[in-house]
Structures are given as C-alpha cells and as structure tokens.
Design an enzyme around this catalytic site. Structure first.
Site, mmCIF file in Angstrom:
data_model
loop_
_atom_site.group_PDB
_atom_site.id
_atom_site.type_symbol
_atom_site.label_atom_id
_atom_site.label_comp_id
_atom_site.label_asym_id
_atom_site.label_seq_id
_atom_site.Cartn_x
_atom_site.Cartn_y
_atom_site.Cartn_z
ATOM 1 N N GLU A 1 4.734 9.181 2.776
ATOM 2 C CA GLU A 1 3.595 8.327 2.448
ATOM 3 C C GLU A 1 3.412 7.208 3.465
ATOM 4 O O GLU A 1 2.312 6.785 3.737
ATOM 5 C CB GLU A 1 3.758 7.736 1.041
ATOM 6 C CG GLU A 1 3.827 8.776 -0.062
ATOM 7 C CD GLU A 1 2.552 9.622 -0.166
ATOM 8 O OE1 GLU A 1 1.445 9.070 0.009
ATOM 9 O OE2 GLU A 1 2.683 10.840 -0.412
ATOM 10 N N GLU B 1 -4.415 7.068 6.864
ATOM 11 C CA GLU B 1 -5.484 6.453 6.087
ATOM 12 C C GLU B 1 -5.952 5.177 6.793
ATOM 13 O O GLU B 1 -7.136 4.942 6.980
ATOM 14 C CB GLU B 1 -4.978 6.128 4.677
ATOM 15 C CG GLU B 1 -6.045 5.516 3.783
ATOM 16 C CD GLU B 1 -5.495 5.001 2.445
ATOM 17 O OE1 GLU B 1 -4.395 5.436 2.046
ATOM 18 O OE2 GLU B 1 -6.170 4.164 1.824
ATOM 19 N N GLU C 1 2.385 1.610 -3.331
ATOM 20 C CA GLU C 1 1.367 2.082 -4.289
ATOM 21 C C GLU C 1 1.294 3.611 -4.262
ATOM 22 O O GLU C 1 1.238 4.268 -5.298
ATOM 23 C CB GLU C 1 0.014 1.452 -3.934
ATOM 24 C CG GLU C 1 -1.162 1.974 -4.751
ATOM 25 C CD GLU C 1 -2.279 2.496 -3.875
ATOM 26 O OE1 GLU C 1 -2.556 3.715 -3.952
ATOM 27 O OE2 GLU C 1 -2.870 1.703 -3.101
ATOM 28 N N HIS C 2 1.293 4.172 -3.070
ATOM 29 C CA HIS C 2 1.270 5.630 -2.964
ATOM 30 C C HIS C 2 2.580 6.235 -3.476
ATOM 31 O O HIS C 2 2.578 7.236 -4.170
ATOM 32 C CB HIS C 2 1.142 6.055 -1.494
ATOM 33 C CG HIS C 2 -0.258 6.008 -0.967
ATOM 34 N ND1 HIS C 2 -0.882 7.104 -0.462
ATOM 35 C CD2 HIS C 2 -1.137 4.994 -0.869
ATOM 36 C CE1 HIS C 2 -2.101 6.774 -0.055
ATOM 37 N NE2 HIS C 2 -2.284 5.493 -0.278
ATOM 38 N N HIS D 1 0.819 -1.201 0.000
ATOM 39 C CA HIS D 1 0.000 0.000 0.000
ATOM 40 C C HIS D 1 0.865 1.268 0.000
ATOM 41 O O HIS D 1 0.612 2.211 -0.745
ATOM 42 C CB HIS D 1 -0.917 -0.058 1.238
ATOM 43 C CG HIS D 1 -1.938 1.035 1.300
ATOM 44 N ND1 HIS D 1 -2.739 1.218 2.390
ATOM 45 C CD2 HIS D 1 -2.283 2.010 0.423
ATOM 46 C CE1 HIS D 1 -3.539 2.246 2.180
ATOM 47 N NE2 HIS D 1 -3.284 2.750 0.993
ATOM 48 N N ARG E 1 -38.741 -9.013 -11.904
ATOM 49 C CA ARG E 1 -39.022 -9.799 -13.112
ATOM 50 C C ARG E 1 -39.296 -8.915 -14.316
ATOM 51 O O ARG E 1 -39.013 -9.278 -15.441
ATOM 52 C CB ARG E 1 -40.225 -10.719 -12.864
ATOM 53 C CG ARG E 1 -39.837 -12.047 -12.222
ATOM 54 C CD ARG E 1 -40.995 -12.687 -11.475
ATOM 55 N NE ARG E 1 -42.214 -12.704 -12.264
ATOM 56 C CZ ARG E 1 -43.443 -12.624 -11.742
ATOM 57 N NH1 ARG E 1 -43.600 -12.518 -10.447
ATOM 58 N NH2 ARG E 1 -44.496 -12.651 -12.517
HETATM 59 ZN ZN ZN Z 1 -4.088 4.547 0.233
#
Ligand code: ZN
Length: 1087
Positions: free
Chosen positions: A237, A259, A162-163, A159, A694
């Site tokens: 980060e 986060e 990723e940042h 994670h 339906r």
């Molecule tokens: Zn994040």
C-alpha cells in the site's frame, strides 16, 4: 462538500481522499434498467457545474439529483435535513443505567429538529472514547469512526495507514476484508478517507444485519489490523522497491505512491497542496520512500486508540445495540494520552502577505505562455468561528462566486485574463477556515492583473454591497438546498457526520453544526433590519481585505518538469542499485517475487468464511418498483411518480435530438450552457440567473445519449431538469403579472422558467460565448489529466457504437479538438455560430418527440395539468428539418493519447453482443467478480495501479477494461487479455458465488432519494427497460452458476481477439510500448 467538491480541490481541506471506488454505483446507475452501474451508458456530458468527486472512477456520469446550479460546497456543507415543525417523535431511548452497565456515561442529549433526530453523546468511561448516537427514521444507517491523525511530514503515513488497516485484522485475517465487503454486502457506502488532520472510516447500509457486519469489520480493522505486524501490507500500500530480475532496473511500487503521483500530475492539485502550507497526510511521492515500517507502526499505536477516536451511529436501528457492539471493543483498552498528543494546534496568522512561485509539469505543445495559474489564499482566523459567522461567510461566498452571475466570478471570467477559475471559495472543514480565489490559463503578463482585479473587486464589493435580487437569490438557493438536503447517493447520515465532526474533532460541541435554523433566522433578520451591506461588507473587510495572512501562489508551466522528475527518480533508484551487492540484488528479486506470490495467492476458504455475509434468503425477490403513471397531454407523453418529496416538485422535460444535423452535435453542450447563461430580450443573463435563483431550486440542461439494446438507433436526448418548492403563491403572482400567464399551480414557475430558457434566450453575446469555449477547453484538459480513464473509455465507445460516438463528440477528445478550432472561429464567424445555435434550438424544440417526467406527491401532481398544457401549447408542433440518421463512428484502431503525466490510464474494449451473446442477469455478477478479484489483484494489488475495473454496458454490449493511475501499460493490457482464461480456470464455491450475487443485488437495489427514483424510472422508459425485464434479470442474478462464468469466458474473448485499446499515457511509456510491440499504438498528442 464531498459530493460536490470539485476534483480539482482534491488536495484542499474540503475533500479528503477517497479510497477505491465503491462510490461508483450511483443512485442513478443501478436502476436505469441496466441493473448494474451503467456509469457510461447514460452519458451526460459535463455541465458547467462542478464535477462530483464521486465520478472519479467512472466515466462522465453526473449526479442526477443535483439539478440546481452553482450551490457550491460550502452550502452543501450545510445541507441538513428539512426544517421540522412538528413535535419530536419518540425514538427508542438508552437509559442511564443501561449505558452505565455497558461502560458508558451519557454526556448530553438533544432533539435536533433540523434532521428530525434524537442525538445522544456518550463517553466510554474507561478510555474516554466519545460516541454520537443519532436515532431517527432513516433506514440508510451510517456508522463512522474518526481518528485525529496529525501528520508530522509528507511521507503520507496517515494515508498509507488508511489503506493498510483495511487489509486484514485479528478477527478477519484475510488479505483484504474490505474487498470482501465490496463484493458481498448490501452497503450503500463503504470507503475510508484521509483529511489533513483526521482519518475517517464510514460505512452505511439499509439492512440492519448487513450494517452490523460492516461495523464489526471496520472496528476490528481500525483497532487490530494485521498491517502493523506485516511489512508486506506496508510495502504493497505504501512503497517498496521492485526488481523482477537482478539485470533489470529497480522501480518504486505502491498503491498510495502511485495514487499520489496521479494527484501530482494535476496542476490544480499542486496548487491546492501548496495553499495548505502544512505537512500533508496524503503523501508526496518524493517523500513517501523515506517512510519506514517502524514509523508506520508507531503512528498506529499512538493514534488508533479509543481515547483518540470519535464514533458516529445514525439511523433507525436500536441505540442500545450500538453500545453493546462498541463496549466489546472499547473495553479491551486502557486510557491513553493520545487524545492530548493528537491535539491540532492553530496556526498563527502571518503579519505580512507572502508569495510563492512554483513550477508544474506541462506538455510541450500548446501555448505555454498562457498556462500560468495564480491564486490568492487567506487563512481567515486564528480561532474557530461561531456558526452564525460561518453561515454568513457561506452566504458571502455564494454571493461572490456561487453562480455565473455572481460578481467576483463574473468579473474575473469576463476580464479575459484567464480561462477559468481555480480553487476558489471558502472552506471550513479544518480548524481554521480559508478563502481562496484564482485563475488558470493566464498569460505571464496577466498574472499581476488577475491579482489586482481580485483585490479591486473585493474592495468594490465591500464598498458597494450586493444587489438585493442577488441577495434574495442566494438566500432562496441556500434555503432550498437546506430544505431539500439532497445528498444524492451519498447517505444523509454521513453528510451529517462530516458536518458534526468538523467541530467535534477539535473538542467543540458536536451538536452545534447540525442546528442551523436559529443562526439562519438570526442572519436573515439582520439582513432584513440592517441591510445586506451592513452584514457582508464588514466580513469582507475583516476576513479578507484587512487580513495580513494572505498567500499568493503563482504556478508556471514547465515542459521539462515531468521528465526531470522522472529522471530524478531514476537516478535515485540507480544509486540504490549501485549501492547493492549481488547478494542484495538477488535478495531483492526474491523479495519482489515473494510479495507478488503472496498478492496473487487467493485467501484460503476458511479465512474468507470469517467475513460475515448475508444469505440469499435475506434478499428480497422482487426489484423495487417506482410508482409510475403514464399519461398524455396534448399528444405529449407525461410520466408521473407519486412519491413523498417534502414539498418539492422535480420535473424533467426531454427533447429528441433526432432532427439535429450531424455537424451541429459538438455545439450541443455549449448550446445548453448558453440557454442557462445568456439573457433574453428583456432580461440580462444576470437578471435571469437571479430570477431562477429566487424562484426555483435550480434548472439544468444537458444532453444524454445511450445505445438501446436490440435497436440500431441510439437514444439521444436533451434533458431540461428543474426543481421547485411546491407552494410559493406570492412570488408566483409577481411572475404572473408581467408574463400574462395564469396561475393554476406551483409547477407553473418551473415551467415558465424552462419555457423562457428554451424559447427566449438570445444567442447574441459573443464575448460570453467565447468565455464558455475557453472554460470548456480548460475543463476538458483537466479531465484528460484527472479522469483519463473516462476519456479513454469514451474513445473506445466511439469506435464501437454510435451512441458512444455521439457522446465523444460532445465530451471526449474529439470535443476538445472541436473546441480548439471553435475558439478561433468565434472571432472570425460569430454570425455563423450564432445561427447554428438557433438552428439547434429549432431542431430540438418541439412537442413531437417530447416527454415530460414529474416527481412529487399525489396532490401536487394532480394540479399540474393546466400549467403543463399551457407550457406544451407554446412549443412548436414539429422540429424544423427532417429526421436524420445517426451513423458516425471513429475508425477502429489502438490509440495512445499523450499527456504529461507520471501515471497512465489504460483501456481495452469490445462488443460481446457481436459474438451472439444474449444478455443474461449473470453478466452483472460476473463483471463485478472480474473487477473485484482478477483486476483488483493484478492491476491494483500487484500492478500498483490505484484502480483497475471493468464495465459492461448492457445497452450496447460493450465490455471494457480500464485502469486508473497506472504505472504500467502493456502489462495491464496483458492482464485484460487473460480474463477469459481466468474465468475458464475459475473454481468458485457456493459461498463465494453467494457473496458475488449479494454484492450485485446491493448495486441493483442501491438506496435512492425520491428524485432519483423518478429520474431512474424516466431513464428506464427512455431505454425500453420494463419492470418485467427487471424482474427476470433479478431472477437470473439470483441463480447465477459457475457454468455462467465459463460461458461468459467465450463471449469475453472477443475483447482480447477483436477489441480496441486506448491509453492516456506519458510520451515515454508510449514510446517504450511501441518499441516493445512494433507500433502497437497510433499516437495522438492531446496536451
Ligand atoms: Zn488513497
């Protein structure tokens, strides 16, 4: 999946982490005439459907295109494009020779009729990197690169990486190229997300030049990021110690750190995390500080390699160009063993069920005894399932849980054992599919009863099977959703990519998940031949009842936990400090200052210039117009939009709330739910629900309020939305028989159903109504924890304008307070409530003030006249009761709303029209610039909040600042107050300005599917925004100058000088703030 996954599932496999908030500009928002995302202007109060993940940084805005109810995430997982019957069109081909020359070999090639696409799988010969190249006519092009990133612990490496990779790279050596792209590109999607075992980097754009710019920045970021050489990015980060002055306490800072603290403030998320029972790539705030920079770098070296990458291209661009772009990057690498070392090994199934009991942080108030949660989870198989079984399980899931009438959902909710379902359903995006079902708001003594009820209901369903009407309703709902493939503002190509990757990532066939027609046919045939019981009962038995891999999780509320965790963190930090020498401390303070300075120093112009951008000449001068014909049927205004909709009709009927008594306002959301979930004289709610399933693609009912610029009265409406297949004459006929309606068009049944809901629903089921109330309480409480910024924004709006007040009464903190009182009243005075609901109906339902909006192709539209006439004839002429004047507002004051949390939501707002400011298109450019620079740098990057942004409601004039998962409180308010000075001191060159303008146009022109176009046009009509005005605003956007920024500074000072602040925060932080700034906030307890 992504689009419909509920917020509460954010830690489960079905919903990866979203970075940032580029999703905030929805298809609805940018074209409602506000030109820029008026996320809050169109307040659609939450409907019972699951909350879109996408709303997480905007307030309460719901996706307009998902009018259908209860199609849960498993189904949308399958929402591929409509089934094609025509022959394969020809798309540009890449010859074997051409591919070879660029270093690729063609592995396989197929035409996939479900998405009318030619798909080719290439392999990069040198590195083994695989590429899916999908060609079709979709202008909304998508690129994605996906890496297998199995975490080894809970320090959050995948994670944080990723940042971090988006914070500068070899070709783009600036602080955050990602942010530059957010500012200045026409992207229709730009984000990155971390799953438990993979990391995805997708982008999308309809402009080819822009698209390739985005692709290049992403490729360079993934393979050559600066963060592996720069510890500062890791600190920013991930995590770092912050010490401003050696005499102060040390604290932890970091974007991912905060986060995840926010994520873990929500009990639903803790539950999801435990259910996963694996080391978790998202990161646990307790473990994140154990991560070292060395491990971080090592992880990148190991897994961010072409040999471990899968790349997806989709859309109408040249497939050869895709390979050219890729070869430039991939050729720089040699093969690596990472593809083998990253392999995801299946978990062996348990031979016996297990039970886990955990505590979660709860507030001190409220009845803690009723706050337990319990959830049963099954890992369904050791091996991945074939597509037909998977599809059948998806069906089964919809049958059991998909709608309020589905037996498992219904029985649990009606049992009164808990308030709402939690984390329920199948998820099949990971190697091994899972099923879970549970409840929250359960008292301690009822925990076991919930478990027993779940098990006995599953057993009963296996023994007795499902009603044939229910099976037919699920079938139609699923087929409708497959055919419609309405991904809202989420690009279709990305939805397909995520489906494909869910198999491809495990070295299975990437084509297979896209081809649902055959397995669907086979499944339908089996149900027709053998009966549904023969199909579904063995599935329940094999995968659930006889499956020993059952994990029961019980969560208990603990009012001490939040402060305990805070104390633990504090004591760790104290120990850290105690272990430091004076020199160490001085050094840490210096490093803190160094990081802060670096974060706050703007990139030099030459670095910014590296990021490719479009020119103003690439931008169309005119806005996109939606064909709209305004007519009249029996005195009712009818808007028709002639658009290609693949044989689907979309209809909205709008009623005016102008005659509604004030005190009835907070009952409106429950009135809407009652329309959909209570029965009529002839049909039980289950039958009615099945009938809708339906015969239609879904119906939804919700209130909508907004200020209207230049007017005192707000726009306040109830919208009834529905969609239906254009031609189903046989079904239609059956309906006609018993209703006596005559058949003259396909639109008929949607109108028939709407009429039935509006006129025939009986508000008599006290027990069901009571459930609605407790579910709504649970939902609001969840919203306070998970989207506190939305609650704060609604609160400020309610102080500043009438539309905001109305909206807050129906979806804010006032609403929660109303619900809590109502819960008691249902037992004491049901008669009174029931007659209030009747009164709401009488005051809304009338031809007078009604507007109809239709979106379909011309032929279908021309057929509507008779049905519509009939429908309108059945409405009363005028509403009962005279017109009322709306004038409510909350008193102006600074407010702090207390919830148990580790991170805050901080807002401040004021009305800039009160200064005499006249709306100019430049306002959109400026507020976007403030969000992307000033607030991003200060609130997020150096403040450590997960998000900080501003929002300008051009209808009311309210300008608001908001932060999301914010460790600070007063400090953030000070940053907001500095905005005027920031603008006054601003010096932007032409390039920066151009970028800001292009980015704003990107929002304005955001990609829309046909239903969203028709809906936006309706919104513009309701809010009095004309096409001439849109053109004028666009010209103003395109000619925005530095002077506009300076002028705006004067207007925005009103927020600093006369604005109101509302924070949703922890008791500790509020106390500290009130001590520091003599009782700045009035304190209000909420949880
Ligand atoms: Zn994040």
């Amino acid at each position: 999946m992504l689009r419909t996954a509920s917020c509460s599932a954010s830690l489960t496999s079905a919903s990866p982490f979203f970075r940032h908030f580029p999703l905030s500009y929805s298809s609805l928002s940018s074209s409602t005439g506000a030109l820029r995302a008026p996320g809050r202007n169109l307040r659609r109060v939450a409907s019972p459907a699951s909350t879109g993940r996408r709303v997480f940084l905007r307030r309460g805005l719901r996706v307009p295109s998902t009018a259908g109810r209860g199609v849960n995430r498993q189904l949308s997982r399958l929402s591929v494009r409509a089934v094609a019957t025509q022959p394969a069109p020809s798309y540009p081909d890449v010859g074997q020779d051409e591919a070879e020359k660029l270093g690729f070999e063609k592995v396989s090639e197929e035409f996939i009729s479900e998405c009318k696409s030619k798909a080719t799988l290439f392999k990069h010969k040198k590195t083994g990197c695989e590429v899916m190249s999908v060609s079709n006519e979709d202008e909304n092009k998508v690129f994605g690169i996906v890496l297998r990133t199995p975490p080894k612990d809970s320090t959050g490496i995948p994670h944080i990486l990723e940042h971090s990779v988006l914070c500068g790279s070899r070709k783009y050596p600036l602080k955050e190229p990602f942010v530059e792209l957010l500012k200045g590109s026409l992207h229709t999607f730009l984000n990155a997300f971390t799953y438990p075992d993979r990391t995805c980097y997708p982008v999308a754009s309809t402009n080819t030049k822009d698209f390739y710019n985005l692709v290049d920045v992403y490729l360079d970021a993934v393979f050559f990021p600066k963060c592996v050489d720069d510890v500062h990015t890791f600190q920013q980060e991930g995590w770092h110690y912050e010490l401003n002055d050696p005499s102060e306490d040390i604290s932890y800072k970091g974007v991912v750190f905060n986060e995840m603290k926010g994520v873990y403030s929500q009990p639903d998320n803790i539950l999801g995390r435990i259910a996963q029972q694996a080391s978790f790539g998202g990161g646990d705030p307790k473990d994140i500080p154990n991560l070292t920079f060395e491990e971080f770098k090592d992880f990148h070296r190991k897994y961010y390699h072409p040999s471990n990458a899968r790349i997806w291209f989709y859309g109408d661009d040249d497939p050869l160009q895709r390979l050219r772009i890729l070869s430039e990057y991939l050729d720089m690498f040699e093969a690596s063993p990472s593809r083998d070392t990253s392999k995801i090994e299946p978990q062996r199934l348990f031979s016996e069920p297990i039970r886990i009991v955990e505590k979660y942080p709860a507030g001190r108030d409220g009845d803690l005894k009723k706050k337990n949660m319990v959830c049963i989870n099954w890992l369904l198989s050791e091996k991945p399932l074939d597509l037909e079984t998977q599809l059948a399980l998806g069906f089964l899931d919809h049958l059991m849980l998909g709608t309020p009438a589905s037996p498992l959902r219904k029985i649990l909710l009606e049992s009164g054992l808990g308030e709402a379902l939690v984390s329920s359903g199948m998820s099949d995006e990971l190697l091994q599919p899972q099923f879970s079902v549970g409840m929250k708001g359960v008292s301690e003594d009822n925990v076991q009863k919930v478990e027993e009820l779940i098990m006995s209901t599953l057993k009963k369903l296996a023994e007795e099977g499902f009603e044939s009407d229910a099976v037919e309703a699920s079938m139609n709902t699923i087929e409708f959703s497959l055919r419609e493939n309405n991904t809202g503002s989420f690009p279709r190509g990305l939805s397909l990519m995520l489906q494909s990757i869910a198999k491809w990532i495990y070295d299975m066939d990437p084509f297979e998940p896209l081809k649902y027609t055959e397995p669907l046919k086979a499944l339908k045939a089996r149900i027709a031949e053998e009966g549904s019981k023969a199909v579904f009962s063995p599935l329940i038995e094999q995968f659930i009842l006889h499956n020993s891999h059952r994990v029961t999780i019980e969560m208990q509320p603990d009012p001490e936990k939040a402060s305990q965790e805070e104390a633990e963190e504090k004591s760790i930090l104290e120990k850290v400090k105690a272990g430091m020498t004076e020199e160490d401390l001085a050094e840490l303070a210096r490093a803190t200052e160094e990081l802060r300075l670096k974060q706050e120093t703007p990139d030099p112009p030459e670095a910014l210039r590296c990021v490719p951008s479009l020119n103003l000449s690439d931008i169309p001068k005119e806005p996109t117009y939606v064909p709209t014909e305004v007519g009249d049927i029996n005195g009712v205004k009818v808007l028709r939009h002639d658009l290609f909709t693949n044989d689907i009709v979309y209809a909205e009927v709008v009623f005016d709330m102008g005659s509604l008594k004030h005190e009835l306002l907070p009952l409106v959301p429950l009135f809407c739910q009652s329309l959909l979930e209570m029965g009529t004289k002839d049909l039980s709610f289950v039958q009615l629900n099945q009938l809708i399933g339906r015969k239609t693609g879904g119906i939804s009912v919700y209130p909508l309020t907004s200020s209207v610029r230049g007017k005192d009265e707000p726009c306040s409406k109830i919208i009834v939305r529905g969609k239906s297949m254009a031609g189903r004459a046989d079904d239609l006929f059956n309906l006609v028989l018993y209703t006596g309606w005559h058949l003259d068009s396909f639109l008929f049944f949607i109108l028939l159903q709407m009429n039935c809901l509006l006129q025939e629903i009986q508000f008599t089921d006290q027990q069901r109504f009571k459930q609605f109330v407790s579910q709504s309480i649970a939902r609001m409480e969840n919203r306070l924890r998970g989207s506190g910024h939305g609650v704060a924004a609604a609160r400020m709006d309610a102080m500043l304008n009438i539309a905001g007040w109305m909206s807050e009464q129906m979806g804010g903190l006032s609403y929660l307070e109303f619900l809590r009182t109502l819960e008691k009243k249902v037992d004491e005075d049901w008669e009174g409530i029931s007659s209030s609901l009747e009164e709401i109906r009488r005051s809304l339902l009338a031809k007078n003030g009604c507007i109809v909006n239709m979106t379909a192709d011309g032929k279908s539209l021309s057929n509507i006249e008779k049905s519509l006439e009939k429908f309108l004839d059945l409405l009363p002429e005028s509403p009962s009761g005279g017109l009322v004047t709306w004038d409510g507002r909350l008193p102006l004051r600074n407010e702090a709303i207390v919830i148990p949390t580790q991170v805050n939501y901080v807002g401040k707002a004021g009305n800039i029209y009160s200064t005499g400011y006249e709306l100019d298109g430049s306002a959109y450019v400026i507020s976007k610039h403030i969000s992307n620079t000033w607030l991003w740098d200060r609130v997020r990057v150096s403040g450590g909040a997960y998000g900080g942004f501003c929002d300008f409601d051009s209808h009311s004039g309210v300008f608001s600042f908001l932060s999301y998962r914010d460790p600070n409180l007063l400090k953030t308010l000070d940053i907001y107050d500095g905005t005027g000075d920031f603008l006054r001191g601003l010096d932007v060159d032409q390039e920066t300005l151009t970028k800001a303008i292009i980015g704003t146009i990107g929002d304005v022109d955001s990609y829309q599917l046909p239903d969203a176009k028709g809906y936006s046009s309706l919104m513009r009509h309701l809010l009095g925004v004309t096409d001439e005005e849109r053109l004028r605003k666009r010209e103003e956007i395109l000619t925005t100058s530095l002077k506009d920024f300076k002028d705006f500074a004067e207007a925005i000072d009103v927020v600093r000088d006369n604005g109101v602040a509302v924070a949703v925060a922890s008791a500790e932080d509020i106390d500290a703030a009130n001590n520091a700034r003599s009782n700045f906030f009035e304190v209000k307890k909420a949880l």
